[in-house]
Design a protein around this motif. Structure first.
Motif, short mmCIF file in Angstrom:
data_model
loop_
_atom_site.label_atom_id
_atom_site.label_comp_id
_atom_site.label_asym_id
_atom_site.label_seq_id
_atom_site.Cartn_x
_atom_site.Cartn_y
_atom_site.Cartn_z
N GLU A 76 106.98 -0.09 66.99
CA GLU A 76 107.14 -1.23 66.09
C GLU A 76 105.80 -1.73 65.58
O GLU A 76 105.65 -2.07 64.39
CB GLU A 76 107.87 -2.36 66.82
N SER A 77 104.80 -1.75 66.45
CA SER A 77 103.48 -2.24 66.04
C SER A 77 102.86 -1.35 64.98
O SER A 77 102.31 -1.82 63.98
CB SER A 77 102.56 -2.33 67.26
N GLU A 78 102.96 -0.02 65.18
CA GLU A 78 102.35 0.89 64.21
C GLU A 78 103.11 0.91 62.89
O GLU A 78 102.51 1.03 61.81
CB GLU A 78 102.26 2.31 64.76
N SER A 79 104.42 0.78 62.96
CA SER A 79 105.24 0.92 61.74
C SER A 79 105.47 -0.40 61.01
O SER A 79 105.81 -0.39 59.82
CB SER A 79 106.60 1.52 62.11
N GLY A 80 105.34 -1.52 61.71
CA GLY A 80 105.69 -2.80 61.10
C GLY A 80 107.18 -3.00 60.93
O GLY A 80 107.61 -3.89 60.20
N GLN A 81 107.98 -2.17 61.62
CA GLN A 81 109.44 -2.23 61.50
C GLN A 81 110.04 -2.72 62.81
O GLN A 81 109.61 -2.31 63.89
CB GLN A 81 110.01 -0.84 61.17
N GLN A 82 111.08 -3.57 62.73
CA GLN A 82 111.77 -4.00 63.93
C GLN A 82 112.83 -2.98 64.30
O GLN A 82 113.68 -2.61 63.47
CB GLN A 82 112.42 -5.37 63.75
N VAL A 162 112.00 5.98 61.43
CA VAL A 162 110.64 5.48 61.65
C VAL A 162 109.79 6.53 62.34
O VAL A 162 108.63 6.78 61.97
CB VAL A 162 110.67 4.17 62.45
N HIS A 163 110.34 7.19 63.36
CA HIS A 163 109.57 8.24 64.06
C HIS A 163 109.18 9.36 63.10
O HIS A 163 108.04 9.85 63.14
CB HIS A 163 110.40 8.81 65.21
N VAL A 164 110.10 9.77 62.25
CA VAL A 164 109.78 10.85 61.29
C VAL A 164 108.71 10.37 60.31
O VAL A 164 107.76 11.11 59.99
CB VAL A 164 111.06 11.31 60.56
N ALA A 165 108.84 9.15 59.81
CA ALA A 165 107.86 8.62 58.86
C ALA A 165 106.47 8.54 59.49
O ALA A 165 105.46 8.92 58.87
CB ALA A 165 108.29 7.26 58.35
N LEU A 166 106.40 8.07 60.73
CA LEU A 166 105.11 7.98 61.41
C LEU A 166 104.53 9.37 61.66
O LEU A 166 103.31 9.57 61.55
CB LEU A 166 105.25 7.23 62.73
N ALA A 167 105.39 10.32 62.00
CA ALA A 167 104.91 11.70 62.20
C ALA A 167 104.31 12.24 60.91
O ALA A 167 103.22 12.85 60.92
CB ALA A 167 106.07 12.58 62.67
N ARG A 168 104.97 12.01 59.80
CA ARG A 168 104.43 12.47 58.51
C ARG A 168 103.10 11.78 58.20
O ARG A 168 102.17 12.39 57.68
CB ARG A 168 105.43 12.21 57.40
#
Length: 394
Positions: A76-82, A162-168
């Motif tokens: 959540e901290s890295e993505s800014g998403q809840q 979110v996990h896929v977006a952060l991986a990209r």
């Protein structure tokens, strides 16, 4: 590219988390492969909500519960998403319905014993105390409940995305609509066979759930896995305020059947499911038609114990559980082939997914796992002894 530092096969809950953690560690040169489209509804990780909780009846899971919350906080901290919504959570035991049943540690005392050993705060409530706090319930008087304030909802579909977006963002490549036909050891590396050609990787993580044995066939490994078709129902309750996440907790009900439920979240509807007990199937043979017997069973439970929780059925939907004989996770490398890691969530892993992604990244990079996972070894008797009895908690 046809050569990678790491490839993840399967981008559901555990695979997408592993892809993110590997990409964060390694940067470009990490590939995630999904046989369908992202966010598909054929496996185990779809839908809006899963229960996240500290309440565990086995120490090996309790040891991972608090670190799982921390792992979700990091995402959540890295993505800014809840992703996590705390609602509080109840474990309700209908002691009359369960009288004489073999519950093992899966009763209120089993949970409180683990809580006491791990220093987790909780409250015990009798039926009157529970209904005084949550009058939405209708109880018979023979129930006892455990309440733990940190329980809540982890948004599964959102978390996968979110996990896929952060991986990209860390340089990972993602290929969808790409079935993996085989994974084979290739010297110190791994060959990954797709319809578009053979890819090579230093390390591979197989998070293919119901398709695991098909993917692993080229390794000579077959795991004794049972695939079950489970289902949930959403109810378009007209009493939205009463069942808002701020006013109604997630719950598990241990009685003649084990139910679990959610406040209004994801859909403008409440949600009820039954843990385990679905029909055996396969990834190819399963149907998507909900079981009418379960529909009626859910409706009867709601009518008896949560009458304002119900309403017109919005929809019912199915998913797959892939379960070893002891109903425990598999998190390990293949014997003799440490370049191939395997993850099986056993139908109850999503609450731990963000943490498991990091543990799989540890295994793939020959690091000691950051948290204990010996209980989930691929060489334990439940997976290697053909006479090991199947023991499913339903």
């Amino acid at each position: 590219m046809t050569s990678y530092r790491a490839i993840v096969v399967g981008l559901g809950g555990l695979g997408s988390a592993a892809l993110y953690r590997l990409a964060a560690d390694l940067g470009p040169g990490v590939l995630g492969i999904e046989q369908f489209e992202l966010g598909h509804h054929r496996g185990a990780s779809q839908d809006h909500s899963r229960i996240i909780r500290l309440a565990q009846h086995q120490s090996e899971y309790a040891a991972l519960a608090a670190p799982a919350y921390k792992a979700w906080d990091e995402v959540e901290s890295e993505s800014g998403q809840q992703i996590v919504t705390r609602t509080g959570g109840l474990v309700i035991e209908d002691r009359v319905a369960r009288r004489g049943a073999a519950t093992g540690t899966r009763n209120i005392e089993g949970y409180t014993d683990v809580f006491d050993r791990h220093g987790v705060a909780y409250e015990l409530l009798d039926a009157d105390e529970l209904t005084a706090r949550w009058p939405q319930f209708r109880l018979d008087g023979g129930e006892q409940a455990l309440y733990q304030a940190e329980s809540g909802i982890v948004d599964a579909a959102r978390a996968n995305a979110v996990h896929v977006a952060l991986a990209r963002a860390h340089g990972a490549e993602v290929r969808t609509s790409t079935p993996v036909r085989a994974v084979r050891p290739d010297g110190d590396g791994v060959a990954v066979v797709t319809d578009d050609g053979v890819l090579h990787a230093d390390r591979v993580v197989v998070a293919a759930d119901a398709w695991t044995n098909r993917v692993l066939a080229g390794t000579g490994t077959t795991l004794p896995l049972t695939v079950l078709r489970e289902q949930v129902t959403y109810y378009a309750t007209p009493h939205l305020a009463e069942f808002a996440p701020s006013r109604f907790p997630v719950f598990m009900w241990h009685g003649r059947h084990n139910f679990y439920g959610f406040p209004v979240y994801g859909e403008v509807a409440t949600k009820l499911g039954q843990h385990m007990g679905g029909e055996e199937t396969t990834a190819d043979e399963r149907t998507f038609d909900p079981d009418p017997v379960r529909r009626d069973r859910y409706a009867a439970f709601v009518d008896e114990h949560l009458p304002r929780f119900g309403g017109p059925e919005l929809y019912s939907k199915t998913c797959l559980y892939t379960v070893p004989p002891d109903q425990n996770f598999v998190l390990d490398t293949l014997p003799g082939h440490p370049q191939i890691s395997v993850a099986i969530g056993a139908g109850h892993a999503y609450k731990f997914a963000a943490l498991i992604g990091g543990l799989l990244a540890d295994l793939a990079q020959d690091r000691a796992p950051a948290h204990p996972i010996d209980a989930f070894s691929i060489t334990r008797p439940a997976l290697t002894d053909p006479s090991f009895p199947r023991s499913f908690h339903t």
